[in-house]
Design a protein around this motif. Structure first.
Motif, short mmCIF file in Angstrom:
data_model
loop_
_atom_site.label_atom_id
_atom_site.label_comp_id
_atom_site.label_asym_id
_atom_site.label_seq_id
_atom_site.Cartn_x
_atom_site.Cartn_y
_atom_site.Cartn_z
N HIS A 32 0.74 -1.08 -0.10
CA HIS A 32 -0.06 0.05 0.00
C HIS A 32 0.76 1.39 -0.04
CE1 HIS A 32 -3.49 -2.53 0.77
NE2 HIS A 32 -2.75 -3.20 1.96
N ILE A 40 -3.32 3.32 -0.75
CA ILE A 40 -3.95 2.21 -0.05
C ILE A 40 -5.05 1.52 -0.96
CG2 ILE A 40 -5.45 1.67 1.78
CD1 ILE A 40 -4.29 4.09 3.22
N TRP A 95 -7.86 -0.21 -1.17
CA TRP A 95 -8.66 -0.57 0.15
C TRP A 95 -9.54 -1.74 -0.08
CZ3 TRP A 95 -8.73 1.84 4.45
CH2 TRP A 95 -8.44 2.98 4.83
N ARG A 96 -9.75 -2.31 -1.22
CA ARG A 96 -10.53 -3.52 -1.55
C ARG A 96 -9.80 -4.63 -1.08
NH1 ARG A 96 -13.49 -4.99 -7.19
NH2 ARG A 96 -14.89 -3.51 -6.31
N LEU A 110 -9.41 -4.56 2.73
CA LEU A 110 -10.51 -4.79 3.61
C LEU A 110 -10.69 -6.34 3.48
CD1 LEU A 110 -12.87 -1.83 3.01
CD2 LEU A 110 -11.50 -2.17 5.02
#
Length: 322
Positions: free
Chosen positions: A68, A72, A74-75, A78
């Motif tokens: 990252h 970042i 995100w997918r 997470l």
């Protein structure tokens, strides 16, 4: 910079998994009474366990920085967090069934998931700022347990902080202080590893032999290996104990306690162990052993045990003659 998967990091995770497997196998052998190594108390064993946990948290920080550092994702982040949290919940549930109140309340997977949230903002910083800030934050978190405790954080609901007295026992306890500090230090190391020259140097190592390839494979699938290795190891020993190829812990404790009590009566220790082993064999052959384990205070079962013990006493002369 294009994201590059570095086999050397997979291999390091694989080595950490190997060390973890050695530790857990040793713990399982101790649990079943096969060995008498003080796996759960000796300073050397505790340092070994701490080094293993620390390596996982440090490598988690390195991986976060590499994944990252340019922004970042995100997918992906997470999804990874969800997988780790689900696995952590599974470990807590499984150990609750197996250990009751000694379940894993905040173990290595819980710590990795929480520490990743703390460390993620540092991963996005440019190296010039990210390295010193991550090292500073990591050092502060590592130092926090050496400060006076915080009574307001006592109790099991705050045990994840590591700053109070949890008041409960728990296996695989890895609170955020000091352990999240190692993830932040891993972030700093990841920043340095992202420098072009360092990345090129790290990428020069490639697995060549079967050991290196196996370590890389395990490192790429570290979560699956973590979840599966202990059920496999513990289950294999349980099966061996069930068919009496190794002594189960209850049997070992029974013979030890029985022999100690017998020897207090002045009987030779070797004869006492024969008498107690004979008693255990008799209880098993008459299908009474499992009943006694389920209801140890049942006087009827205890009378049956005492009767068989007396028969075995008569079978073995205290002097060794039959």
């Amino acid at each position: 910079m294009t994201r590059v998967r570095l086999p050397v990091l997979d291999a390091l995770r694989g080595l950490a998994l190997l060390a973890m497997g050695i530790y857990h196998l040793s713990w399982d052998l101790f649990w079943f009474g096969v060995v008498d190594w003080p796996v759960d108390t000796a300073p050397g064993w505790r340092a070994f366990a701490a080094a293993i946990a620390g390596s996982f948290l440090f490598l988690a920080g390195v991986s976060l920085s590499l994944a990252h550092g340019n922004g970042i994702r995100w997918r992906a982040f997470l999804r990874r967090e969800a997988m780790i949290l689900a696995a952590a919940a599974l470990v807590s549930l499984g150990t609750w069934f197996a250990l009751g109140e000694g379940l894993v309340r905040f173990g290595i997977l819980h710590a990795i998931a929480a520490a990743s949230l703390i460390a993620l903002p540092f991963a996005r910083l440019p190296a010039l700022a990210g390295v010193p800030l991550a090292l500073l934050a990591g050092g502060l978190i590592l130092a926090l347990p050496y400060l006076p405790g915080v009574p307001a954080l006592d109790g099991p609901w705050w045990l994840w902080t590591g700053l109070g007295d949890p008041g409960v026992s728990s296996v695989d306890y890895v609170p955020l202080t000091p352990w999240a500090g190692l993830t932040l230090i891993g972030i700093a190391a990841g920043h340095l590893l992202r420098l072009p020259q360092a990345t090129e140097l790290a990428a020069t190592w490639q697995p060549t032999g079967p050991g290196g390839r196996l370590a890389c494979f395990a490192g790429r699938h570290s979560l699956a290996v973590y979840l599966l290795h202990q059920p496999v190891l513990f289950g294999a020993l349980w099966l061996l104990a069930a068919v009496h190829l190794i002594p189960d812990r209850a049997s070992t404790d029974f013979i030890d306690n029985c022999s100690f009590t017998c020897a207090l009566g002045g009987v030779d220790e070797a004869a006492c162990r024969k008498i107690c082993a004979c008693t255990l064999t008799s209880l098993r052959s008459d299908d009474l052993w499992d009943n006694l384990l389920r209801e140890p205070e049942n006087m009827s079962f205890r009378d049956d045990m005492n009767n068989r013990h007396q028969v075995c006493v008569l079978a073995f002369d205290p002097t060794g003659a039959r």
